[in-house]
Design a protein around this motif. Structure first.
Motif, PDB file in Angstrom:
ATOM      1  N   VAL A 191       0.833  -1.213   0.000  1.00  0.00           N
ATOM      2  CA  VAL A 191       0.000   0.000   0.000  1.00  0.00           C
ATOM      3  C   VAL A 191       0.865   1.261   0.000  1.00  0.00           C
ATOM      4  N   VAL A 192       1.908   1.272   0.809  1.00  0.00           N
ATOM      5  CA  VAL A 192       2.687   2.505   0.951  1.00  0.00           C
ATOM      6  C   VAL A 192       3.442   2.847  -0.342  1.00  0.00           C
ATOM      7  N   ASN A 193       3.632   1.824  -1.182  1.00  0.00           N
ATOM      8  CA  ASN A 193       4.311   2.078  -2.454  1.00  0.00           C
ATOM      9  C   ASN A 193       3.335   2.230  -3.611  1.00  0.00           C
ATOM     10  N   SER A 194       2.085   2.398  -3.294  1.00  0.00           N
ATOM     11  CA  SER A 194       1.072   2.486  -4.349  1.00  0.00           C
ATOM     12  C   SER A 194       0.477   3.889  -4.406  1.00  0.00           C
ATOM     13  N   SER A 195      -0.377   4.068  -5.393  1.00  0.00           N
ATOM     14  CA  SER A 195      -1.034   5.364  -5.563  1.00  0.00           C
ATOM     15  C   SER A 195      -2.076   5.618  -4.479  1.00  0.00           C
ATOM     16  N   ALA A 196      -2.309   4.626  -3.603  1.00  0.00           N
ATOM     17  CA  ALA A 196      -3.215   4.864  -2.479  1.00  0.00           C
ATOM     18  C   ALA A 196      -2.690   5.992  -1.598  1.00  0.00           C
ATOM     19  N   MET A 197      -1.380   6.252  -1.663  1.00  0.00           N
ATOM     20  CA  MET A 197      -0.791   7.307  -0.830  1.00  0.00           C
ATOM     21  C   MET A 197      -0.876   8.676  -1.506  1.00  0.00           C
ATOM     22  N   ASN A 198      -1.383   8.712  -2.725  1.00  0.00           N
ATOM     23  CA  ASN A 198      -1.523  10.017  -3.400  1.00  0.00           C
ATOM     24  C   ASN A 198      -2.352  10.970  -2.536  1.00  0.00           C
TER      25      ASN A 198
END
Lengths: 133, 1062
Positions: free
Chosen positions: B1004-1011
């Motif tokens: 998750v932390v490396n995904s666009s979820a953190m945008n």
């Protein structure tokens, strides 16, 4: 002492049907995650009570039948609803017959028997008591 | 009055008792599945809020993954452009006699077959007819300037012919071809004036849940009156109606009414091509397109016209005769199941036998189906080319094998409108990288511009040790490939590739139980296809057409390595036997005594899936039910290859279509039963320490572990992860593990946002307005209610052999995710085309693990640039759709590793594939959430760092077993009840749960979820609306039932009194 009425002759078979349900349930789901002791034993206890009340008093036997069967149905569904999730994972057939066939005899029998007994209890509640035998 | 009141009291009682039961028991069920319900209702229960007290850097750009596009229409246009581009480079020209193609400017086209008006766009049955943004063949051809016979087209369109989905296009569908016979087509349409070129559109479709049909099993007519109109029930053979059209066209060509007959292979499951060279049909050219995708029709038109020169290379062997494919002796469609699905018969996998040779029950919780991959490594070209080589060399008891009877076009085959010459082939060992640097010069010696893919194949020696120990070696294996730029006539280009020396190792399942590199002669050969490469190697060995080769080879395009006489070679000696028995160094590597990182020791992980080993081998050899059997070996082809029917190897003639009992019969032994019943919670307690919970030593938020102070990504094994995980509570674990369904659940304690995932083999199919976090919704794009382009079959993507284009394709999939609000994808498909009948062939890539793996690797690298993670599926040995749930796949370790797991190995090591979706089958006795496979192989050996998700769970899975297996996120169908593990003795399970949470959060932390997420943002949990309303309704009913019961009792008493006293 006995207040047998024509209702008794409807309710007693329904009670017996409910008591067959645990055997079918165990045959189909023993050793699976869908089998619980609660769902297995409840019909024996509650439907026995309903059976006795039905024999002694058709009027309140109806209510007892309704409550017992409904409680057993809820218990059964609570224990085994995920079974339907696995059965219908690949899609739901377009006919009721196909759907029941896919669900399988054991689950269908248990659910329909308890539902039927519950409906018998409800209908019986609204029927006139009639004379005692 | 008495009667009315009594009636009302009873009615109220019944209603309220039912409501009381439903809301209370239903509430329990709803609470247990809250995350699933929330997901479906679009209420994930988390809000992102800004904490003003934290004062984060206002200048920080928190759009970590940006789009290249400003609108949905621009994005879609690019997607459609890519489908055209991929089809132009991926479509494969299979035959072109008399230069039938490209068409001349005066050629006019008549499109034949009902599929010409309803072609396959997406190979997915259920989705095909809803495909988005597609251009049909008429419009595509017309747009490209081709003149199409409209009378014929309109006749097909108005007719009742065409694909029929029996039981709907869904998961249990069986497809009826239902094409128009030649006699039904009006003369005015089929002989329209001036239309001299017939294009016959040959379509077949696959889908989830059901494999295509190879046999009718005597059920040629079912209760609804449909006929399976593939020949003898074989969906992948021409139907009689299709044959009649091709024969009619041949007669018309002979009569001068047509000049050319072209077959467009618009199938996702390969039809037997026995007809293409049969003079009875007069086919001039064959072009393979697979599913067309959005703009594939335009690409096909451009190829037909010659404005684009085809350059695709087959991703699979194209069989002339599927009955000569030995896989089908052990392919799932064997038994007519006694349990029907609706009106239709389903075909089950094989059913275990008892010791008396009687089948055990077909029911019992998906525990009784199985399939044995008896062919071992000899799948597709590894079988055809190896047996061909042995036939030529007179080795291996090759028997009556006749290559041309079995194969129409070999793996890697593809023609062009020009010709290419290979020269200056060079192979040099590079000690620094421990690899072989390969270069080859490609020159366009034809008259039009074109591209060419060069494919490098490796031949390993087949040694005496191998023969003794059951180690197999294919004649050729694809190990590298590359594609030229567009070369003008006379132009040349040198392609440079590299092959790691560790790829020379073979897996020794029974001897050393690890990879071994044996002394012997290794060939690296360039070839235009697999067969060409074998011929080149045979030429290097001194063989010629006089020895039975069907074409002369070119020894100059081979290099003999691992042999003393070869130049620049690092000689392979017996000392190298176990040279590559350790994995590459990765994040899981340990340090040796000197402090150097060393890869994990590789050893057998699938002994419980090999009947030769499992349970003392009672299901193998002399004591096996049905007699001894062995895996297919090139040491004895004729003695080990089995077929599904009585077929003549020399001619391909099938003397009887009755299914032979050539499948491997397994007894359901007590050991198998025990394996099937495994439950981690039944296992003995361990003394593994429990993880730390609720630490307050640190206060990391998830965003803090995205990048370090220098902007570099924080590694999976960084100590800060341990600190963050120490902060979590068991309830936090449970929230993650019990909440995965098309998402990873949010967590307020460390401000982890929810990430959304989409489930598809072929990129995003949903509309762009799926989630508020998507750009389409955020920007309120006017086209947000539309869907992305329809993407072509993944096999066609691989057929381009253009890794740069595949990377660009992956970026497009990532962009689609970004605009629709998805942060990951359950896809693309990664299983092997073991059989052409595999229902989901459209989503899987190839019969070859390396080609599949490289394709996935490039797609994933592209997707990652947009913050979308890929969970390739379905892991593993899942080469069957019909009755896939619970069926046990049995195979030996060498074939598992070199064919089926190879895909994931290459995708992880070359493309940093983050995770997988596991399959519904079992690997041997163990469900695909398989502890050693997911942990020991995918993670420790290959270095995978993301999370794994289950496919829809099944009764034989449960959350505890999934967690223990490293199947980090169980999704729907798996009981979401996370067991309350005891406070002692279950540290191993608690640690496994911690690893799962780590894997999920790292993804998750490396995904666009953190945008949009900065260090001052916090995730706050709130009660979803449905939970609120359900709670209120429950409270009301629980209170209201009391007066209802009192009322009923009062009325009963009153009635009783009246009865008694009045």
């Amino acid at each position: 002492m006995f207040r047998l009425s024509y209702k008794t002759f409807i309710l007693v078979p329904a009670s017996i049907l409910c008591m067959i349900v645990p055997f079918v349930y165990k045959a189909g789901f023993d050793n699976t995650q869908y089998f619980t002791q609660e769902a297995y034993t409840l019909p024996f206890i509650l439907c026995s009570i309903a059976l006795v009340i039905s024999i002694f008093n058709g009027r309140y036997g109806s209510l007892a039948m309704f409550l017992s069967a409904f409680a057993c149905l809820l218990s059964f569904v609570n224990a085994s609803y995920l079974y339907l999730s696995s059965v219908f994972f690949s899609g739901i057939p377009d006919t009721l017959g196909a759907m029941l066939e896919q669900i399988g005899f054991n689950w269908s029998f248990c659910a329909l028997s308890l539902l039927g007994a519950m409906l018998v209890g409800i209908v019986s509640m609204f029927l006139p008591d009639g004379s005692s035998i | 009055m008495k009667v009315v009141l009594s009636f009302i009291s009873k009615l109220l009682l019944v209603i309220f008792v039912i409501l009381y039961g439903v809301v209370n028991v239903g509430g329990q069920i709803a609470a247990a599945n809250a995350s699933v319900i929330s997901k479906f209702l679009g209420q994930d229960g988390f809000n992102m809020v800004k904490d003003e007290t934290l004062g984060a850097d206002e200048e920080l750009d928190t759009e970590y993954f940006k789009s290249e596009y400003s609108s949905v229409s621009d994005l879609k246009a690019n997607g459609e452009r890519l489908t055209q581009l991929v089809m132009e480079e991926g479509a494969v020209l299979l035959k072109n006699d008399n230069s039938a193609l490209p068409l001349s400017s005066t050629d006019k086209i008549s499109l034949f077959s009902a599929s010409s008006v309803s072609p396959i766009f997406s190979g997915y049955r259920e989705h095909n007819d809803k495909s988005s943004g597609t251009t049909n063949l008429l419009d595509g051809f017309t747009a490209a300037g081709l003149d199409v016979n409209r009378e014929l087209y309109n006749w097909y369109k108005s007719s009742n012919y065409g694909r029929q989905y029996i039981n709907g296009p869904g998961l249990y569908a069986i497809v009826n071809i239902n094409d128009a016979p030649w006699s039904a087509i009006p003369d005015s349409a089929k002989f329209a004036e001036g239309y001299n070129t017939a294009v016959f559109v040959l379509s077949r479709i696959g889908g989830e849940g059901t494999d295509n049909q190879m046999f009718d099993n005597g059920e040629s007519n079912n209760s609804r009156g449909y006929e399976w109109d593939g020949y003898n029930g074989n969906y992948l053979a021409l139907s009689e109606d299709e044959r009649s059209v091709l024969q009619g066209l041949k007669a018309a060509k002979d009569a001068g009414q047509y000049d050319k007959i072209i077959v467009l292979c618009n199938f996702t499951n390969q039809v037997m091509l026995d007809f293409v060279d049969d003079p009875a049909y007069g086919v001039d050219a064959v072009l393979y397109s697979g599913g067309l995708g959005s703009k594939g029709s335009v690409a096909i038109a451009n190829i037909l016209k010659g404005t684009v020169n085809p350059s695709g290379k087959l991703s699979d062997t194209f069989w002339k005769n599927h009955y000569l494919n030995p896989v089908h002796a052990n392919y799932g469609q064997y038994k007519l199941d006694t349990s029907k699905i609706g009106d239709y018969y389903a075909y089950s996998s094989y059913i275990y036998f008892d010791t008396n040779g009687k089948e055990v029950s077909t029911s019992a919780g998906n525990q009784n189906g199985y399939v044995v991959y008896q062919e071992g490594i000899y799948v597709g070209y590894r079988y055809t080319e190896t047996r061909y080589e042995d036939k030529v060399m007179g080795t291996g008891n090759a028997g009556n094998f006749n290559y041309s009877a079995a194969v129409s076009y070999p793996f890697g085959y593809g023609l062009s409108y020009t010709s290419f010459e290979y020269s200056d082939y060079s192979v040099i060992y590079n000690a620094e990288t421990d690899s072989y640097d390969i270069s080859v010069k490609v020159k366009n010696i034809g008259s039009v511009a074109g591209k060419e893919s060069v494919q490098i194949f490796l031949q390993k020696p087949y040694t005496e040790y191998d023969k003794q120990m059951g180690v197999e070696a294919a004649a050729v294996e694809l190990v590298a490939y590359d594609k030229t730029d567009l070369l003008e006539p006379g132009a040349e280009q040198t392609l440079n590739m590299s092959v790691e020396r560790r790829d020379f190792a073979k897996y020794d399942s029974y001897g050393h139980k690890t990879y071994i590199l044996e002394e012997g002669e290794y060939y690296l050969a360039a070839g235009k296809n697999a067969h060409d490469a074998v011929n080149n190697i045979l030429a290097a060995k001194g063989f010629s057409t006089a020895d039975g080769m069907d074409e002369a080879g070119n020894a100059n395009l081979t290099a003999l390595v691992g042999f003393a006489d070869s130049e620049n070679d690092k000689r392979i000696t017996s000392d190298d036997l176990l040279l590559y028995s350790t994995a590459k160094v990765n994040v899981y590597s340990d340090k040796d005594a000197d402090g150097n990182l060393v890869g994990k020791l590789i050893t057998n992980q699938f002994d419980n899936a090999d009947p030769k080993i499992f349970d003392g081998g009672v299901n193998y050899g002399e004591n096996a039910l049905g007699g001894a059997w062995t895996y297919v070996t090139r040491n004895n082809w004729a003695g080990t290859v089995k077929y599904a029917v009585a077929v003549d190897e020399a001619t391909g003639y099938v003397s009887s279509y009755d299914r032979l009992n050539n499948f491997v019969r397994l007894v359901k032994t007590d050991a198998i039963k025990a394996g099937l019943d495994f439950d981690i919670l039944d296992e003995a307690a361990s003394d593994v320490a429990y993880p730390t919970f609720g630490s307050t030593q640190t206060a990391w938020q998830l965003i803090d572990l995205r990048v370090d102070e220098n902007g570099n990504p924080i590694a999976y094994n960084d100590p800060r992860w341990d600190e963050l995980l120490d902060q979590l509570s068991w309830d936090d674990y449970v929230a993650i593990l019990a909440g995965g369904l098309y998402n990873t659940p949010g967590l307020s304690s460390i401000s982890a946002p929810t990430s959304n995932t989409y489930d598809s083999d072929l990129g995003v199919i949903s509309k762009y307005n799926m989630y508020p976090s998507g750009l389409a919704t955020k920007l309120n794009d006017p086209d947000k209610n539309t869907s992305p382009a329809t993407y072509v079959d993944n096999g066609i993507v691989a057929a381009t052999r253009n890794l740069d284009l595949i990377y660009e394709y992956g970026i497009q999939w990532g962009e689609d995710c970004l605009w629709a609000g998805f942060n990951g994808l359950y896809g693309a498909g990664a299983n092997i085309h073991r059989s052409p009948y595999l229902g989901r062939s459209y989503g899987y890539i190839s019969e070859d693990g390396f080609l599949s793996g490289m394709t996935l690797a490039k797609m994933n690298l592209g997707m990652e640039t947009k913050g979308a993670y890929m969970l390739a599926k379905h892991c593993v040995l899942n080469e069957q759709e019909t009755n896939r749930c619970g069926a046990a796949s049995w195979a030996n370790e060498q074939s598992i590793r070199e064919i089926y797991v190879k895909v994931f190995e290459v995708a992880i090591e070359e493309g940093s594939l983050q995770g997988v979706m596991t399959s519904l089958n079992r690997i041997g006795t163990t469900p695909a959430p398989h502890h050693t496979f997911l942990n020991e192989v995918l993670r420790y050996e290959f270095g995978m760092t993301g999370y794994n998700v289950t496919d829809s769970g099944m009764p034989y899975m449960n959350t505890a077993n999934c967690v223990w297996a490293g199947n980090d996120l169980p999704i729907n169908g798996v009981s979401h009840t996370v067991p309350d593990i005891p406070e002692t003795g279950y540290g191993h399970l608690a640690q496994a749960a911690r690893d799962c949470v780590h894997n999920v959060l790292y993804t998750v932390v490396n995904s666009s979820a953190m945008n949009g997420f900065s260090s001052d943002m916090r995730v706050v949990r709130f009660q979803p609306e449905w939970e609120y309303f359900l709670g209120v309704a429950t409270d009301i009913i629980n209170v209201a039932i009391i007066p209802v019961v009192v009322f009923y009792i009062a009325i009963e008493i009153w009635v009783g009194i009246r009865r008694r006293f009045f």
